[in-house]
Every structure is written in structure tokens, then in C-alpha cells.
Design a protein around this motif. Sequence first.
Motif, PDB file in Angstrom:
ATOM      1  N   PRO A  95       0.904  -1.102  -0.011  1.00 26.19           N
ATOM      2  CA  PRO A  95      -0.039  -0.075   0.031  1.00 26.19           C
ATOM      3  C   PRO A  95       0.673   1.319  -0.074  1.00 26.19           C
ATOM      4  CG  PRO A  95      -0.451  -1.341   1.986  1.00 26.19           C
ATOM      5  CD  PRO A  95       0.621  -2.120   1.024  1.00 26.19           C
ATOM      6  N   ALA A  96       1.928   1.220   0.606  1.00 27.88           N
ATOM      7  CA  ALA A  96       2.792   2.540   0.659  1.00 27.88           C
ATOM      8  C   ALA A  96       3.598   2.562  -0.717  1.00 27.88           C
ATOM      9  CB  ALA A  96       3.777   2.402   1.948  1.00 27.88           C
ATOM     10  N   ALA A  97       3.776   1.715  -1.258  1.00 33.47           N
ATOM     11  CA  ALA A  97       4.409   1.760  -2.600  1.00 33.47           C
ATOM     12  C   ALA A  97       3.887   2.635  -3.752  1.00 33.47           C
ATOM     13  CB  ALA A  97       4.644   0.455  -3.030  1.00 33.47           C
ATOM     14  N   THR A  98       4.525   3.474  -4.624  1.00 33.73           N
ATOM     15  CA  THR A  98       3.852   4.129  -5.775  1.00 33.73           C
ATOM     16  C   THR A  98       3.758   3.036  -6.844  1.00 33.73           C
ATOM     17  OG1 THR A  98       4.849   5.967  -5.281  1.00 33.73           O
ATOM     18  CG2 THR A  98       3.938   5.722  -7.395  1.00 33.73           C
ATOM     19  N   VAL A  99       2.631   2.582  -7.108  1.00 37.01           N
ATOM     20  CA  VAL A  99       2.232   1.604  -8.233  1.00 37.01           C
ATOM     21  C   VAL A  99       2.307   2.627  -9.555  1.00 37.01           C
ATOM     22  CG1 VAL A  99       0.798  -0.008  -9.351  1.00 37.01           C
ATOM     23  CG2 VAL A  99       0.832   0.057  -6.833  1.00 37.01           C
ATOM     24  N   ARG A 100       3.171   2.034 -10.582  1.00 40.64           N
ATOM     25  CA  ARG A 100       3.123   3.132 -11.782  1.00 40.64           C
ATOM     26  C   ARG A 100       2.333   2.367 -12.981  1.00 40.64           C
ATOM     27  NH1 ARG A 100       8.000   5.989 -10.822  1.00 40.64           N
ATOM     28  NH2 ARG A 100       8.231   6.353 -13.103  1.00 40.64           N
ATOM     29  N   LEU A 101       1.834   2.994 -13.494  1.00 40.74           N
ATOM     30  CA  LEU A 101       0.940   2.885 -14.977  1.00 40.74           C
ATOM     31  C   LEU A 101       1.959   3.174 -16.000  1.00 40.74           C
ATOM     32  CD1 LEU A 101      -1.394   1.999 -16.515  1.00 40.74           C
ATOM     33  CD2 LEU A 101      -2.251   4.406 -16.138  1.00 40.74           C
ATOM     34  N   SER A 102       2.818   2.084 -16.373  1.00 43.29           N
ATOM     35  CA  SER A 102       4.058   2.332 -17.048  1.00 43.29           C
ATOM     36  C   SER A 102       3.609   2.077 -18.518  1.00 43.29           C
ATOM     37  CB  SER A 102       5.102   1.536 -16.472  1.00 43.29           C
ATOM     38  OG  SER A 102       5.402   1.947 -15.090  1.00 43.29           O
ATOM     39  N   ALA A 103       4.514   1.250 -19.222  1.00 41.50           N
ATOM     40  CA  ALA A 103       4.502   1.051 -20.605  1.00 41.50           C
ATOM     41  C   ALA A 103       3.042   0.532 -20.869  1.00 41.50           C
ATOM     42  CB  ALA A 103       5.372   0.133 -21.120  1.00 41.50           C
TER      43      ALA A 103
END
Length: 352
Positions: A258-266
Motif C-alpha cells: 500500500p505504501a509503494a507508488t504503483v506506476r502505470l508504465s508502458a
Amino acid sequence: MTLTPIRHNWTVPEAEALLQLPFNDLIFQAQQAHREHFDPNEVQISTLLSIKTGACPEDCKYCPQSGHYNTGLKKEKLVAVEKVLAEARRAKASGATRFCMGAAWKNPPARDMPYIVAMIKGVKELGLETCMTLGMLNAEQASDLAQAGLDYYNHNLDTSPEFYGNIITTRTFSDRLQTLAHVREAGMNVCSGGIIGLGEKPRDRVAMLVQLANMPEHPESVPINMLVKVAGTPLADAEDVDGIDFVRTIAVAKIMMPAATVRLSAGREQMSDELQALAFLAGASSIFLGEKLLTTANPGVNRDRELLTKLGINRDHQWNEDHFTPDSCPIRAFHEREKRNEHYYDAMAEGN
Ligand code: SAM
Ligand code: DTB
Ligand code: SF4
């Protein structure tokens, strides 16, 4: 009070159970977890630059830069430091707060390390966070990068340990874990995630997340890439990823870390606005801004500006008007429509 626990003892069946929740329950839980650690209406913005392109000795089946496949990509030597800094200035002017530099290396050659160090120092002096992805690192290289001031190191697990050998044969899953341990040991922030759409099963998607979540510390940043299919790679004709399944994976990543930044990447170039909005709702809170990722297309500043504005995300963001020709500027187009009274209908008119 923190409602979603930070755990390091996830099991694959538990993660699979999350993935199979009714969609609305899953997204609600993920959004709740996200709000415990983040402003739900803010998205972190990074810009990517390929600092050394193509002819990579690794055989990653998804990658346009692997020297094992003919993708028509022009290989390039390490980009000059001044050019990197010029691109970083441009990225900052567009509103990026982090500049990510990627190289198609198995590991960084010793002769190039002084240039890499100069890039890190120069980009930091511009007031940007720095991230690099240069392949495998030994302990000494990780420590050199940390000393130069590198904030993040990106090194993806890509998929589950079980499926890994179907995608890459020139290095092992445990090689990847080893580099991540060196990065952590050197005191840098860890950026590690994977790709959806390699032909993996749902179980592989969550097994990869279990590997990340059960590390002694969660990565600060977890990129979830949708495969960009590139002609000439063995995965050029891979089956399309179902959008809802993709969003489910993002939601599970958020609940588990929950504390991680989840990245909407490629893969955003191929996604609708609605799919991206669902990904943000599921807890993704970072994107790459700019017309290019490393070698493939990304939506570009205009489209992202419109999308984020529509969603009320980053309302205080200062967009750089220089990017827009008078005809392409969405703000100008908005005012033109307003002048023509096209934003409203006449409620008094006949038939309304
Ligand atoms: N060579 C370094 C490495 O592999 O760690 C750094 C550069 S590599 C291009 C960085 C990441 O980009 C890969 O780990 C992979 O997850 C992602 N990537 C590469 N090609 C992709 C594609 N076609 N679609 C989606 N993600 C991709
Ligand atoms: C990550 O997980 N995705 C970015 C970044 N880390 C380096 C790279 C995506 C590359 C997509 C294929 C390309 O443009 O070459
Ligand atoms: Fe090389 Fe990285 Fe591409 Fe694999 S993903 S072929 S290591 S550039």
C-alpha cells in the motif's frame, strides 16, 4: 489509523484470492489502501530517456532492444552528457519531477561509469529526482551510483520465477534478486515491477507481486507495464491483455504494497482514457510523460494533459504552454468552445 497492514508474508493463494474478488470490492479495497498513504488526486510524473539504445546481449522476448531480434531499431552509443541534460531540462519544463535514464546493457561497462556519474549529478542539479536502469549491478557499482546521488534504480522482475525461463534465458530470476539486494544495500530507492501480457497465467502475475511484497522492504516504486508488442520480437503477436484483468493486477499490487507508488508504465498509448482512469482508481499513481518511452510511443503531453485535467488530477500542475501549437492547445480549444457557447445547451429552447 492504518487499516491496510504492511505485510511481508504473502502467499500466492492469498494473492490469487484477491485477484478473483468481485471487481467492485477489489477496487474499493485498493482505493482505500491508496488513500491511507497518498493524495488520491495526485499522480507523480517521470520522463524517460534511452541513454544507450539497442544491441543488448540479453534475449528478453518482449524487448525491441535485444540484439537477438531484428526490430529495425537503430543502435546508438551512449548519449553525450550535455544532450541528456538538455532532455532533462525539457522534461522539467513539461512538469516531470523525476528523470529516468535507461540503457540496453547486461551491466554497465566500467569505461562508461564516469559519464553515468556526470549524468546523475547534472540532472540532480536541475532539481529533478534521478532514476536509472542499466541492467545488473554488482555491490561496488550500486555503491558508486548511490554515492553519485542516484535516487532510484529500476530493475524489474518482469514475471513469476516459474514463468521467467520462457521469456529470458540469458540471465536468471535470482540474478535479478541479487541486483535488487545490492541496490537496497547501497541505500537507493528500489523500483521493481513487471510486464503483463507475456503469455503468463493470472497466477504468474500475482506470484511476481508476492516476490516483491515479501522482500525485507517493499520497493518504493512498482511499475506495472502492459506489453508493447514490437514487430520482430518473439512476442509481436502475443494475445491482447484484457483491460479489466490489467486493472485487477494493479489493484492487487496496491493492496499488497500500500505504501509503494504503483506506476502505470508502458502500454498507455494503446489504452483508452477510461482504462487509465480505472487504473488510477485501482491505486496507480505515477506515469511517464512525453511522446516516447525508451524506444516506443507514449501518449504525449497534449493527450495526458487533457486526461489528467478531465479527471481533476494534479490540479496545481503548471503545464508548459510551449508544447502546444495554437491549434493543439487544449486550454485554447476549451476557451474557443466557450466563446461559441458549445459547453452549454439552451434549456429554454424549443424541444428541451
Ligand atoms: N536493460 C535494462 C534491464 O532490462 O533491466 C534496462 C532497460 S529495460 C528496457 C527496462 C524494462 O523495460 C524491462 O525490464 C521491461 O520490464 C520493460 N520493457 C522492455 N520492453 C518492453 C515492452 N515491449 N513492453 C513493456 N515493457 C517493456
Ligand atoms: C519500466 O518498468 N518501464 C519503463 C522503465 N521501467 C524503464 C520502460 C518501458 C519500455 C517500453 C519499451 C520501449 O519503449 O523500448
Ligand atoms: Fe536488454 Fe533490458 Fe531489453 Fe532485456 S529488457 S533485452 S536487458 S534492454
